[in-house]
Design a protein around this motif. Structure first.
Motif, short mmCIF file in Angstrom:
data_model
loop_
_atom_site.label_atom_id
_atom_site.label_comp_id
_atom_site.label_asym_id
_atom_site.label_seq_id
_atom_site.Cartn_x
_atom_site.Cartn_y
_atom_site.Cartn_z
N GLU A 4 0.85 -1.19 0.00
CA GLU A 4 0.00 0.00 0.00
C GLU A 4 0.88 1.25 0.00
O GLU A 4 1.88 1.30 0.72
CB GLU A 4 -0.87 0.00 1.26
CG GLU A 4 -1.78 1.22 1.36
CD GLU A 4 -2.58 1.24 2.66
OE1 GLU A 4 -3.38 0.32 2.87
OE2 GLU A 4 -2.35 2.18 3.45
N TYR A 5 0.50 2.22 -0.80
CA TYR A 5 1.22 3.50 -0.86
C TYR A 5 0.23 4.65 -0.64
O TYR A 5 -0.93 4.55 -1.03
CB TYR A 5 1.91 3.68 -2.21
CG TYR A 5 3.08 2.74 -2.39
CD1 TYR A 5 4.35 3.13 -2.01
CD2 TYR A 5 2.89 1.47 -2.92
CE1 TYR A 5 5.43 2.27 -2.15
CE2 TYR A 5 3.96 0.60 -3.06
CZ TYR A 5 5.22 1.01 -2.68
OH TYR A 5 6.28 0.15 -2.80
N ILE A 6 0.72 5.70 -0.02
CA ILE A 6 -0.08 6.91 0.25
C ILE A 6 0.49 8.03 -0.62
O ILE A 6 1.71 8.15 -0.75
CB ILE A 6 0.04 7.35 1.73
CG1 ILE A 6 -0.27 6.18 2.67
CG2 ILE A 6 -0.83 8.57 2.02
CD1 ILE A 6 -1.70 5.79 2.77
N LYS A 123 -4.67 6.63 -1.74
CA LYS A 123 -3.93 5.37 -1.63
C LYS A 123 -3.88 4.70 -2.99
O LYS A 123 -4.79 4.90 -3.81
CB LYS A 123 -4.68 4.38 -0.73
CG LYS A 123 -4.67 4.67 0.72
CD LYS A 123 -5.44 3.55 1.41
CE LYS A 123 -5.74 3.93 2.85
NZ LYS A 123 -6.68 2.97 3.46
N TYR A 125 -2.61 0.57 -4.45
CA TYR A 125 -2.11 -0.75 -4.09
C TYR A 125 -1.35 -1.35 -5.25
O TYR A 125 -1.72 -1.17 -6.41
CB TYR A 125 -3.26 -1.67 -3.69
CG TYR A 125 -3.99 -1.22 -2.45
CD1 TYR A 125 -3.48 -1.51 -1.18
CD2 TYR A 125 -5.16 -0.48 -2.54
CE1 TYR A 125 -4.14 -1.08 -0.05
CE2 TYR A 125 -5.82 -0.04 -1.41
CZ TYR A 125 -5.31 -0.35 -0.16
OH TYR A 125 -5.96 0.08 0.96
#
Ligand code: ZN
Length: 129
Positions: A4-6, A123, A125
């Motif tokens: 997961e990235y923000i 976010k 993914y």
């Protein structure tokens, strides 16, 4: 594996996330398989397009704005129907082939997170299998 990235976004823009996707692939240790990049939002999207000339992103944003302008007949109370249209048109995900531990991307291809209704904290993914 899912990573997961923000991302913090501006009002409308494309963000080159190829580096994060390559980082996820590297962490996974997968050599051959598939990579899915997915955006869980209804006014943002994922696309693959040119990574060399920043005018391409500017022209794409301009073209999408012309194709999907705000219209007085839209009824959605949030007032961002054109962003919803752009999101569905561009799409929520991309699939990239993994071969020899690398993403099979063309020389001029980059993976982009597309914001159509920022600024927001978003976010995305990366699923590697
Ligand atoms: Zn809305």
């Amino acid at each position: 594996m899912v990573y997961e990235y923000i991302i913090s976004t501006q009002r409308q823009n494309f963000y080159n996330i190829t580096g994060q996707v390559c980082e996820a692939l590297s962490k996974s240790g997968v050599s051959n398989g598939m990579c899915i990049v997915y955006c869980p939002h209804t006014t943002a999207a994922i696309t693959i397009n040119e990574n060399a000339d920043p005018d391409v992103v500017r022209d794409m944003l301009h073209g999408l704005g012309k194709a999907f302008p705000d219209r007085p007949e839209f009824q959605h109370s949030e007032g961002n129907s054109s962003a919803h249209l752009k999101s569905s048109c561009v799409g929520a995900s991309e699939n990239i082939i993994i071969e020899g531990g690398r993403l099979v991307l063309g020389t001029w291809q980059g993976i982009y997170f597309c914001e159509f209704d920022g600024p927001r904290t978003r976010k995305f993914y990366v699923k590697i299998q």
